[in-house]
Design an enzyme around this catalytic site. Structure first.
Site, short mmCIF file in Angstrom:
data_model
loop_
_atom_site.label_atom_id
_atom_site.label_comp_id
_atom_site.label_asym_id
_atom_site.label_seq_id
_atom_site.Cartn_x
_atom_site.Cartn_y
_atom_site.Cartn_z
N TYR A 32 4.14 7.05 9.60
CA TYR A 32 3.30 5.87 9.34
C TYR A 32 4.12 4.75 8.68
CZ TYR A 32 -1.09 3.40 8.36
OH TYR A 32 -2.11 2.48 8.35
N HIS A 38 0.85 -1.19 0.00
CA HIS A 38 0.00 0.00 0.00
C HIS A 38 0.89 1.24 0.00
CE1 HIS A 38 -4.04 -1.79 1.61
NE2 HIS A 38 -3.44 -2.58 0.74
N PRO A 94 -3.99 1.41 18.29
CA PRO A 94 -3.75 0.86 16.96
C PRO A 94 -3.85 1.87 15.82
CG PRO A 94 -5.94 0.28 17.71
CD PRO A 94 -5.27 0.95 18.87
N TYR A 127 -9.14 6.21 6.83
CA TYR A 127 -9.26 6.71 8.19
C TYR A 127 -10.25 7.86 8.16
CZ TYR A 127 -5.06 4.10 9.62
OH TYR A 127 -4.15 3.12 9.90
N LYS A 184 1.48 0.82 14.79
CA LYS A 184 2.85 0.73 15.27
C LYS A 184 3.15 -0.52 16.10
CE LYS A 184 4.88 4.08 13.39
NZ LYS A 184 4.43 3.52 12.13
#
Length: 394
Positions: free
Chosen positions: A385, A76, A293, A204, A297
């Site tokens: 990220y 991704h 979450p 998100y 990480k």
């Protein structure tokens, strides 16, 4: 009678941290014993999140811990932040030249267990660690009971607590000084469903009704979450209500529905142990820290711990050099607190606090716009990220 076995490194916990550490130690010629109170089936079938940083994938593949991760993981190169009815893609590849990989944690555990057993690893399932003794001696020991309930003592030159958030080893390291702790006033209601992906990348979504995450597991199984009260009963919703709740939190995207076969409520906690090392006992992974979450990480931070500790153990056990071990806590904590900040930031930016005022809501939308409308803001999110450079891979 108590059975006693001896090894160089005793590892409590056959999760990603414990198994990867055993794997890397074996490559350096250092033997270990790994124990876990769960059965092999429980470890391999408990479905968990699986967003792996590029560095984590490099470690698993280059070390020989996983032959499947590069072949089967889904790369991704971005995520979507959705708010105020619109989606905004964070392009990892363009911003920082990296990506993340979707590879469920239980699949990584299958790979690690298979690799360790094939190499002759002393890996013992159903063994319950009760305590660690002699942390400040040259021969610390794990006091346990085996799968038949019989007393077992594992004497070692070093003990590693990789035994999760309810760590037995933590008591030997930090005693009654538990750690730095924060509990959040919301949780995630998670579902697993039989359906095709609703989007090519993770979404998100911040909405007036609360947060939602549209994630994936495979071409036929999807994982989705929505923000809920921590005391929510997982059985309180019908399937239709669950889909309605998810759908209203991702306006602009039509979710692909299917039978829901698992549901749970995941509480949000941040934790860092006061101490990561005492004498010859160290903590790694969830035994040392937990993160919400939202920032993806958890497993990645455990892998970073492993790389730092494995290098220190090689120096200690092969060269009698204590310097890297003494530096282990400071080195590991540098990344741990960066990850804690990023996880907290993503969580606070995307969720609606129960006591949020109109000012709080508008400020939050301003923060989201500050991120997506700035190349530097998007790059900060992308860098964190996808993961900072790992020890030994920089």
């Amino acid at each position: 009678m108590t059975a006693t076995v001896r090894t160089r490194v005793a590892i409590i916990g056959a999760g990603p941290a414990g198994l990867l550490l055993a794997h890397l130690l074996d490559k350096a010629g250092i033997e270990s014993i790994v124990i876990d109170q769960r059965t092999r089936e429980e470890i391999e079938t408990t479905i968990r999140a699986g967003i792996l940083e590029e560095g984590t994938v490099d470690v698993l593949s280059s070390s020989g811990a996983s032959d499947r991760v590069l072949a089967e993981a889904h790369r991704h190169e971005g995520i979507e932040l959705r708010f105020a009815g619109a989606g905004h893609r964070i392009d990892f590849a363009a911003l920082v030249g990296r990506a993340v990989y979707l590879y469920p944690q239980h699949e990584a555990l299958k790979d690690l267990i298979a690799a360790r057993l094939a190499a002759g690893q002393d890996l013992r399932f159903g063994v319950t660690a009760q305590r660690v003794e002699g942390a400040e001696s040259d021969r610390p020991a794990v006091i346990a009971r085996d799968a038949d309930g019989q007393p077992l003592t594992i004497e070692a030159e070093f003990v590693v607590g990789a035994d999760g958030s309810r760590s037995v080893a933590r008591e030997a390291v930090s005693g009654s000084r538990n750690g730095y702790f924060r509990e959040y006033p919301f949780a995630w209601f998670g579902i697993l469903c039989e359906a095709p992906p609703s989007a090519d990348e993770l979404i998100y979504s911040n909405s007036p009704d609360g947060f939602a995450l549209i994630s994936q597991r495979s071409t036929t199984v999807q994982r989705m979450y929505f923000q809920c009260d921590p005391e929510t009963d997982p059985s309180a919703y019908s399937e239709d209500q669950l889909w309605d709740e998810l759908q209203k939190r991702v306006p602009g995207t039509t979710l692909k529905e299917g039978p829901i076969f698992q549901r749970d409520v995941l509480r949000f906690r941040s934790f860092v142990a006061h101490e990561l090392l005492k004498g010859r006992v160290a903590l790694i992974g969830d035994a040392a820290h937990t993160v919400p979450p939202t920032g993806a990480k958890g497993m990645n931070l455990a892998v970073a711990d492993v790389l730092v500790l494995e290098k220190a153990l090689r120096a200690l056990l092969l060269e009698d050099d204590h310097r890297l071990l003494e530096a282990f806590p400071e080195t590991a904590l540098h990344r741990i607190w960066k990850a804690q900040h990023f996880s907290w930031w993503m969580t606070s930016m995307l969720h609606v606090a129960p006591d949020a005022s109109d000012f709080d809501r508008r400020r939050q939308l301003g923060e989201l716009r500050s991120v997506v409308e700035s190349e530097h803001g998007r790059a900060f999110l992308a860098e964190a990220y996808t993961g900072w450079p790992l020890e030994g891979l920089a």
